[in-house]
Structure formats: C-alpha cells, structure tokens
Motif scaffolding. Structure first.
Motif, PDB file in Angstrom:
ATOM      1  N   GLN A   1     -19.259  48.913-100.623  1.00  0.00           N
ATOM      2  CA  GLN A   1     -20.651  48.453-100.692  1.00  0.00           C
ATOM      3  C   GLN A   1     -20.729  46.972-100.384  1.00  0.00           C
ATOM      4  O   GLN A   1     -21.567  46.525 -99.619  1.00  0.00           O
ATOM      5  CB  GLN A   1     -21.227  48.743-102.086  1.00  0.00           C
ATOM      6  CG  GLN A   1     -22.755  48.658-102.150  1.00  0.00           C
ATOM      7  CD  GLN A   1     -23.276  47.236-102.246  1.00  0.00           C
ATOM      8  OE1 GLN A   1     -22.579  46.328-102.703  1.00  0.00           O
ATOM      9  NE2 GLN A   1     -24.510  47.029-101.794  1.00  0.00           N
TER      10      GLN A   1
ATOM     11  N   ARG B   1     -11.556  55.400 -97.180  1.00  0.00           N
ATOM     12  CA  ARG B   1     -12.034  54.268 -96.380  1.00  0.00           C
ATOM     13  C   ARG B   1     -12.107  54.631 -94.907  1.00  0.00           C
ATOM     14  O   ARG B   1     -13.111  54.372 -94.232  1.00  0.00           O
ATOM     15  CB  ARG B   1     -11.117  53.057 -96.596  1.00  0.00           C
ATOM     16  CG  ARG B   1     -11.358  51.887 -95.658  1.00  0.00           C
ATOM     17  CD  ARG B   1     -10.579  50.671 -96.067  1.00  0.00           C
ATOM     18  NE  ARG B   1     -11.176  50.040 -97.245  1.00  0.00           N
ATOM     19  CZ  ARG B   1     -12.097  49.067 -97.186  1.00  0.00           C
ATOM     20  NH1 ARG B   1     -12.523  48.626 -96.033  1.00  0.00           N
ATOM     21  NH2 ARG B   1     -12.582  48.544 -98.279  1.00  0.00           N
ATOM     22  N   LYS B   2     -11.053  55.251 -94.417  1.00  0.00           N
ATOM     23  CA  LYS B   2     -11.018  55.649 -93.005  1.00  0.00           C
ATOM     24  C   LYS B   2     -12.192  56.561 -92.672  1.00  0.00           C
ATOM     25  O   LYS B   2     -12.893  56.376 -91.688  1.00  0.00           O
ATOM     26  CB  LYS B   2      -9.701  56.386 -92.704  1.00  0.00           C
ATOM     27  CG  LYS B   2      -8.601  55.482 -92.185  1.00  0.00           C
ATOM     28  CD  LYS B   2      -7.816  56.182 -91.069  1.00  0.00           C
ATOM     29  CE  LYS B   2      -6.913  55.187 -90.353  1.00  0.00           C
ATOM     30  NZ  LYS B   2      -5.715  54.852 -91.167  1.00  0.00           N
TER      31      LYS B   2
ATOM     32  N   GLU C   1     -20.644  48.792 -96.075  1.00  0.00           N
ATOM     33  CA  GLU C   1     -20.406  50.162 -95.624  1.00  0.00           C
ATOM     34  C   GLU C   1     -21.189  51.194 -96.426  1.00  0.00           C
ATOM     35  O   GLU C   1     -21.369  52.322 -95.988  1.00  0.00           O
ATOM     36  CB  GLU C   1     -18.909  50.489 -95.702  1.00  0.00           C
ATOM     37  CG  GLU C   1     -18.032  49.615 -94.825  1.00  0.00           C
ATOM     38  CD  GLU C   1     -18.283  49.837 -93.344  1.00  0.00           C
ATOM     39  OE1 GLU C   1     -18.899  50.845 -92.978  1.00  0.00           O
ATOM     40  OE2 GLU C   1     -17.866  48.977 -92.543  1.00  0.00           O
TER      41      GLU C   1
ATOM     42  N   GLU D   1     -12.952  51.396-104.706  1.00  0.00           N
ATOM     43  CA  GLU D   1     -13.139  51.407-103.258  1.00  0.00           C
ATOM     44  C   GLU D   1     -14.636  51.501-102.944  1.00  0.00           C
ATOM     45  O   GLU D   1     -15.117  50.888-101.995  1.00  0.00           O
ATOM     46  CB  GLU D   1     -12.367  52.581-102.644  1.00  0.00           C
ATOM     47  CG  GLU D   1     -11.997  52.404-101.183  1.00  0.00           C
ATOM     48  CD  GLU D   1     -11.038  51.246-100.945  1.00  0.00           C
ATOM     49  OE1 GLU D   1     -10.307  50.852-101.861  1.00  0.00           O
ATOM     50  OE2 GLU D   1     -11.037  50.737 -99.802  1.00  0.00           O
TER      51      GLU D   1
ATOM     52  N   GLN E   1     -18.882  45.347 -98.583  1.00  0.00           N
ATOM     53  CA  GLN E   1     -18.540  45.109 -97.182  1.00  0.00           C
ATOM     54  C   GLN E   1     -19.598  45.687 -96.248  1.00  0.00           C
ATOM     55  O   GLN E   1     -19.421  45.699 -95.030  1.00  0.00           O
ATOM     56  CB  GLN E   1     -17.162  45.699 -96.892  1.00  0.00           C
ATOM     57  CG  GLN E   1     -16.061  44.902 -97.592  1.00  0.00           C
ATOM     58  CD  GLN E   1     -14.795  45.687 -97.826  1.00  0.00           C
ATOM     59  OE1 GLN E   1     -14.705  46.856 -97.471  1.00  0.00           O
ATOM     60  NE2 GLN E   1     -13.811  45.051 -98.431  1.00  0.00           N
TER      61      GLN E   1
ATOM     62  N   ALA F   1     -16.040  48.075-103.297  1.00  0.00           N
ATOM     63  CA  ALA F   1     -15.608  47.226-102.184  1.00  0.00           C
ATOM     64  C   ALA F   1     -16.362  47.602-100.909  1.00  0.00           C
ATOM     65  O   ALA F   1     -16.846  46.729-100.178  1.00  0.00           O
ATOM     66  CB  ALA F   1     -14.107  47.354-101.979  1.00  0.00           C
TER      67      ALA F   1
ATOM     68  N   ILE G   1     -15.717  54.722 -92.853  1.00  0.00           N
ATOM     69  CA  ILE G   1     -15.948  53.787 -91.750  1.00  0.00           C
ATOM     70  C   ILE G   1     -16.113  54.547 -90.435  1.00  0.00           C
ATOM     71  O   ILE G   1     -16.837  54.121 -89.550  1.00  0.00           O
ATOM     72  CB  ILE G   1     -14.802  52.760 -91.694  1.00  0.00           C
ATOM     73  CG1 ILE G   1     -14.898  51.851 -92.915  1.00  0.00           C
ATOM     74  CG2 ILE G   1     -14.857  51.944 -90.423  1.00  0.00           C
ATOM     75  CD1 ILE G   1     -13.820  50.818 -93.013  1.00  0.00           C
TER      76      ILE G   1
END
Lengths: 473, 373
Positions: free
Chosen positions: B61, B321-322, B65, B56, B63, B59, B325
């Motif tokens: 990075q 992730r939540k 984030e 995660e 993206q 991913a 973000i």
C-alpha cells in the motif's frame, strides 16, 4: 549485470489524498537499499507514515527535499535496480501515481473514517442558542438580539433575515470579483435592489480605495512590490524573495486557533514581580551536588514548578475553569501542570498529571521526561489534554518578562524570566545579585486582582527564599 | 440487581500465559489433548505466515500497489486458533480483517489482496472455499451467518457457520438481530468476536459498560471470554463452540480478547488517539512470541523454529508481491461480468450502450482503457 533506472512516484498513502509532505529521508543518494527497507517518513493529512522501498537497489536521486509538499504522482526517488531478465516489472508507481490531476480544480478529499474536513477555519453553521446569545452580547453594534429560530412565527419568511453577522448581500460572481480585488464587502453599501452589492459598487469601492492609480485588473494580483524582486532591487532579508506565502496548516493553524480562542474569550490581566533569587540559586547548587538528584536537571523551572503547586493550594481560583456551556466555575483540586515546550513541530504544552502529588525529586524527573519526549516529537495526545495551569520558561531565550497568553481553558500562566546578575539593594547596600522577573497572566473572569497578586507573591517568596516554604504548608 | 462487570482483563480463559507457561484449564484442556508439538509448530508457522502477508500488504500500500490495507497485526492467534478448529465444510462469514482465516482456507494471498487494489470485486469463489468474501459493512455478515446456519438446520446438516467481527460491530443492529435469530432458531452458528480494543478510534470501554461476552447472554446465547493472543485457547474455545453447534445446542459466542497493534487501516494514524504505553503493554503479550516461549520450554530451538517459519512466510510474501505487481487492470466492459448467472435482457442492453459509449473514445483516437477514471 545491467541495471535499470526505476522512478518511484508518490502514491496515495491514505484514501483519496492528493498530496503529502516529505518529512525526512532515511537514505542518501548512493546508498544500497533492500526491498521494504524504510526510506522516508511522509506526512499526509491523516498521519505520519513510513515509506518502504519498492525495490532492492541503489538510490540515484532524491527528487524532493524534506519539508516539501508533493502532489500524488510526482517522482520522489529514483533507484538503479539490477536488471532481471524477462520479469517485465511494471512501474510500481503507476496504478495510483500515473493519474495526475488534470485541470486546476482541487479535489477536496473526504477521508474515510474521519468525516469531511472542517478546514474553513470557521465553525459549522449549525445554530446553537448559547452561542448566538454569547455572540450578540459581544457585538458592539445596536443589532437586536437574535430571536431563537424555533420561536419565529412561520409567516415571517418574507422578512429578510436580520441575523447579526449576516454576509453582505451580493451574487457569488460579485463576491469572487471583490475577493480577487481585495475589496471588503462589509465596507460597501449596495446600490442594487434590496441593498444588493453590484459589480459597479465593487469597482467604485476599489477606485476609491486605490486613489485611481491602480488599474482595476482582476487577474493582475498587481502587487506593486512584487516587481522589484528583479535583478538590481534592494537586498531582501536573507536574500529571500520579497514575500513568501505558506499555507496556514498543521501545528501553526492549531496553535493560532488556540491563541485566538484564549485571547478573545478570557480577559487577560498580567502582573510582574522581580525578585532576588540568589538563595534559590545557592540551593540548586547544593542539590545538584546531591547523589539523589544526579540524573535529573535542576533549574529555576524545577523550583518554580514546585512553588506553583504550593501557591495554587493557597489560591485555588488560579486553578479553576470557566465552563461557559454549563454556566459553572469548576474548581480543580489537582494540578496538571503544563510546560510550554518548543518542539520540532512547533509550540506544545504537555502537562504533568497530578503534579500536586509529586515530591520534589519526582517532579524534577517528570520535567526531564516531559522535555525529552517533547523534543523527540513523541508527546502523546493524552499529555496535551487536561492541563490546569501552565508555566512558560522564556528565560531560556534570555528574556526577562512578557504577557503570556493563557493555554485555552486554564486560569493562569506563569512566565519565568532569565536569571541574571543585577545591582540590587541587599542589606543596605547595592550589590550584584541573581535576579529574575516573574510574569503572571490570569483569566480575570475567574481570578480577581487580589488572588492573582497573592499567588504571584507566594511564588516570588518561595523563589526568593525557598526556606519560606515551611510557612506555607 | 446485578452489576456490569467492567473491563478488567483478569479472568480470561487461557491455556498459555504470556510467559509461555502452559496453565491448566478444566473446561478447555479436554479439547486440545491431540495438539502435540508438531501441531503447535504448525500453528506457529501459520501465524508467522499471516503476519508476513500482512506486513507485505502494508508495504504494497505504501508503495502505491494497493489502495488500502487493513492490518491484522496482533490478532494472529485469534484467527489461526479459530481457523484451524474448523472442518472444511463449515462456512466462514468474515469481516475485512480476516486474512488469517482466508489463509487457513487455502485462499492465495494475492486473491485476498487484489480486492484492495481495486482490481476485482471479490477475490475468490465463496462456494469453492466455503468462505464468504470480506464484508465491509460492519457486522452485516453476522446476519448472513445466522441465515446460513438456519439453512443447515433445515437441511439437517452437521456443519456449522462461523462469523467474525470486531468489538465495535457488537454495537451494530445487524449483529444484535443476528443473535436474536440465531437464538430463536437455535441455529448452528458461532459468533467469533475479536475484541481488538479499538473501533477505529473508539476504545471498547466507551461503547460497552460490560464485557462484550456479557452482551450475548441477554439473548440467551452462552459465551466464552478467551485470551485472544493465546492460539491454543482460541483453538479450544472454537472447538467447544463448534461441537455445541453440531450437536444441536445452538449458537455460541466467543469473545477473543486481543489487540490491534497497528492502525485501523493504512489510512489511519493510531498515535493520534491512543497512548504508546498501551501498545507496549500488548507487545508483551504478543501471540507469536508467546508460542515461541512455550515451544522453547518444550525443548525446541527458537532460532531454528523461526527460521523454518520464515522460509514459508518469505515464499508466500514473494509470490504475493510478484502476483500483485503483475496484475492486469480490468477492462471497462468487465464490469458486466459476474452480475447475473444467467442471461439478462436489461443488463445486455446496458452492456450494449456502454460499449457504444466507449466506442466514442476509440473514435476520438484515445484508448478505451482507463475509461473508468
């Protein structure tokens, strides 16, 4: 269920990168993707990386085509994402991407772990004694040799540095002015103090060059040809704009550097030999029918590869290396046989390690693997290092011969021409025979005409009549 | 004259071989008698969870984030094996790749990751978790560990300090100095080296003519060279080292021989410097697959095992992730927080000046946020 449009902007995929190139899209418009599904391949200054989707949803637009270099922060793909009540999803591109570069000044990123980029195309300005000597030996002007810095007396600091290759003296603004106008400062004699080139000198030189017809507008970039792209102008090649500029980078830059290094260090000599290879073609035909060879591709290249290995044993200088730093000639008693390959990313010359030790079947297998790997663009860095002799198979393009440039560091390269039917003297008659031309370039520092000729003759003999091989073992 | 041992990988201490078979080992066996099927299952879930957090991280990075992420792919057994051998009051001094250790200490994954977003200076309170925050300077944390361990000894405590670093760090002065102090003071510290074979692009063979585990011996620190992809062996070795520390026998060095299967960080492309075949070789020794094979041999259904672990892992990843973000960017004035624990006049003055400086932008009609850019 309502959907929300989400735009994904290109993030900084490394540390301090300002742009990346879209290599390929793994999804199409209309396709449903899952979170973290790989949607694209992107090449940065550091790596080719896979881009995982930041959303689950439907792709609605691909903003950039493969091959485009995109600035960090520009949109690359949009999604329709099922709306989630109350999750106030942030635009994921925002932290890195919203930060668009302001102003024309390009940041030069220093990549962590790789040091500062050396991208001027020039070597670092460190002074190396061996290099200095070598470069003066090559200059044709009557400049005195450069004295080693260390031996210069301390009191000479007032004397202007008379090093060979010193830039013409002028102030930085004038240097830029000259560059903008396309004036070569080397060609100008300065009229300022101590021979300094002034702005007027540059303007005058520009006037002389252009025959007074071109107005000296520094910003104009006034290319007389550029204007005629307007409607009604002559049709251009492929209907493309008259001139397209592409930055010199990546493989092209690397290849260019290798070619320049090779062409201007090793004095090349090239020889040609045209031979009747009908018996070899018949042999290949017989071997192809043999079950042992059913999963390899047998071509004139296979025979040439074997012939080269055998001939190198008889003429070892073709398989040696000029070590300028050590002032030694290195005789290599193994053959790492390079095969020039056109790959999706440009010319590469991967090599087969210890080709001399492979039997014919293994050699054919290695050639097959090497070609397949190169074609997929998966050649390992290790396969590109340590080559000792190369073959370039220009015959596949329908070409007969040429003057190949040596793979840097190697003493010889053989170009294999196409095999084609030609009228040929055979047993007292002119008949159609299968004929090919071999072109051999060698480094004349290492190889004399005699060895080069004998080598080429050996390869030709084997290819003309493979049976002759038994006389050479 | 004795000769350096080179870099052969045979002779590693191992309890579960790559095919999942349990192999006996006189030295280690007594230390894992309590590890039953449930415990092994727990180790498996831990490894799957941290691999998922790690994926995660990559991913996120990609993206945009996270600014950067240092993956641990391939090193799960070394980190979980060591992490699960510790007592709560032992203190961990990690490098920047020890996601697994933080997980063992109950650090929320989002706290581990937010530093890599540039959102916080550190993710957690070191004394709350008995784990220092990630050290970016290669090897510096080993000195902290040696010092902390000397403190334990002066205090007469029975805890231990453990420090994590890589093969490249053993070439650093700090690590060597830490070993000098640890040996001289017989400090209760464990030097845990994850030899992942690559110091960015530098192969381990190039920087050491001997096994890494041979280096501490010169300082008088005994060492164990253990299969770093064998979670059970890593657990046993760490328990041995901790026991030595607690019983007044001083420092121990563990070389866990493992492999960094991913890039050094998300900004690195290992295909530029290493052979794909090497990766295949190590994929066959994957720490998670190995334990799955072993558990299958004990009669567990692999699919059911994987599904169980995935439930835990997916939940962690989704929460992570939540949280990442949803993070709010810190405000410019936050830079003055957590500098000194008590009021500080100089800092107060600087705070005042910076506030005035920020005020200028507010007057000009633009918001103060983003002033740091």
């Amino acid at each position: 269920m309502s959907t929300v449009l989400k735009v994904f902007k290109l993030p900084d995929l490394g540390e301090g990168l300002t742009e990346s190139e879209i290599v390929s899209w793994k999804v199409a418009v209309g396709e449903t993707v899952k979170l973290n599904q790989i949607i694209a391949e992107v090449e940065t200054a550091k790596a080719v990386v896979e881009l995982p989707s930041p959303y689950s949803g439907v792709v609605t637009e691909l903003h950039e085509q493969p091959g485009t270099v995109v600035e960090v922060g520009n949109p690359i793909v949009s999604f329709d994402v099922p709306g989630e009540a109350g999750t106030g999803d942030e635009d994921p591109g925002s932290p890195a991407a919203a930060d668009t570069e302001a102003g024309p000044a390009k940041r030069e990123p220093t990549l962590v772990g790789y040091g500062a980029a050396v991208d001027t195309g020039k070597r670092p300005t460190r002074k190396s004694r061996t290099r200095a000597v070598a470069s003066t030996a090559m200059t044709t002007t009557a400049e005195p040799p450069v004295a080693p810095v260390a031996s210069a007396p301390a009191s000479v600091e007032t004397a202007p540095a008379q090093e060979a290759g010193e830039r013409p003296r002028c102030t930085p603004p004038v240097r830029k002015f000259a560059r903008d106008l396309g004036v070569d400062l080397e060609q100008i004699t300065g009229t300022g103090p101590y021979g300094l080139i002034t702005r007027d000198d540059v303007t005058a030189a520009r006037g002389a060059e252009a025959g007074e017809t071109v107005p000296a507008s520094p910003s104009g970039a006034a290319d007389p040809l550029a204007g005629s792209t307007a409607a009604g102008g002559p049709r251009t090649l492929g209907g493309a704009p008259r001139e397209v500029r592409t930055p010199i980078k990546g493989m092209r830059k690397h290849t260019a550097q290798a070619m320049v290094d090779s062409a201007f260090t090793a004095p090349h000599a090239t020889e040609f030999l045209t031979v009747d290879v009908t018996p070899m073609m018949e042999l290949l035909e017989r071997l192809r029918a043999d079950r042992a060879y059913r999963d390899v591709k047998l071509t004139p290249l296979t025979i040439a590869a074997k012939a080269v290995c055998v001939a190198l044993e008889r003429q070892p200088t073709l398989n040696s290396r000029w070590d300028a730093d050590a002032q030694e000639i290195v005789q290599l008693n193994y053959v790492n046989l390079g095969i020039a390959a056109a790959t999706p990313r440009g010319l590469m010359v991967p090599n087969i390690k210890d080709a001399q030790s492979l039997d014919f079947r293994s050699l054919a297998g290695s050639l097959r693997d090497l070609a397949a790997t190169a074609k997929e663009g998966k050649t390992a860095p290790e396969a590109l290092r340590g080559g000792t002799f190369s073959i370039t198979n220009i015959g596949v393009f329908g070409i007969d011969g040429g003057t190949p440039i040596l793979n840097p560091g190697e003493a010889g390269i053989l170009a294999l021409g196409q095999v084609r039917e030609q009228p040929w003297g055979h047993r007292g008659e002119v008949v159609l025979r299968q004929v090919t031309t071999l072109s051999l370039s060698f480094d004349h520092r290492l190889v004399d005409g005699e060895q080069g000729s004998r080598f080429l003759s050996d390869v030709g003999t084997i290819m003309a009549d493979p049976g002759m091989l038994i006389t050479m073992l | 004259m004795s000769q350096p041992a080179g870099h052969r990988d045979e002779g590693l201490i191992q309890l579960i071989d790559p095919s999942g078979r349990r192999t006996p080992n006189e030295e280690l066996d007594p230390w894992v008698t309590d590890v039953d099927v449930d415990a092994l299952r727990g180790l498996h879930t831990d490894m799957v969870a941290i691999r998922r957090i790690d994926q995660e991280g990559t991913a996120l990075q990609r993206q945009g984030e996270l600014a950067l992420w240092p993956p641990l792919l391939g090193q799960e057994a070394a980190q979980i094996g060591a992490g699960r051998a510790l007592e709560d009051d032992d203190f961990i001094f990690p490098s920047y790749r020890e996601t697994g250790l933080a997980y063992c200490r109950g650090v929320d994954a989002e706290d581990t990751l937010r530093v890599w977003r540039g959102n916080a200076y550190s993710g957690w309170d070191p004394f709350g978790k008995n784990m220092a925050t990630p050290q970016i300077i290669i090897g510096a944390q080993t000195l902290h560990a040696a010092g902390y361990a000397m403190g334990i000894k002066y205090d007469g405590g029975s805890q231990a300090a453990i420090t994590f670093f890589g093969d490249g760090a053993t070439s650093q002065g700090d690590v060597n100095e830490a070993m000098v102090f640890a040996a001289s003071y017989q400090a209760p510290v464990v030097f845990f080296c994850q030899n992942n074979h690559w110091a960015i692009s530098e192969p381990v063979e190039l920087q050491s003519n001997t096994h890494i585990a041979d280096r501490p011996v010169g300082f008088g620190i005994p060492s164990l060279r253990v299969d770093g992809n064998d979670v059970l062996a890593c657990l046993a070795a760490t328990r041995i080292a901790l026991d030595r520390a607690r019983t007044g026998n001083g420092p121990t060095f563990i070389e866990a021989v493992t492999y960094r299967m991913g890039p050094h960080t998300t900004a690195d492309d290992p295909t530029r410097y290493r052979d794909a075949n090497e990766l295949d070789l190590w994929a066959a020794k994957d720490p998670i697959e190995r334990l799955e094979k072993h558990l299958a041999g004990l009669g567990l259904d692999t699919a059911e095992l994987q599904a169980g672990a995935a439930v835990v892992a997916d939940a962690v990843a989704e929460k992570l992730r939540k949280a990442i973000i949803g993070l709010q960017d810190p405000q410019p004035m936050d830079v003055f927080e957590n500098v000194y624990s008590q009021p500080h006049a100089t800092l107060d003055r600087q705070r005042e000046h910076y506030a005035l400086y920020q005020q200028q932008f507010a007057d000009a009609g633009s918001a103060t946020e983003g002033g740091a850019r």
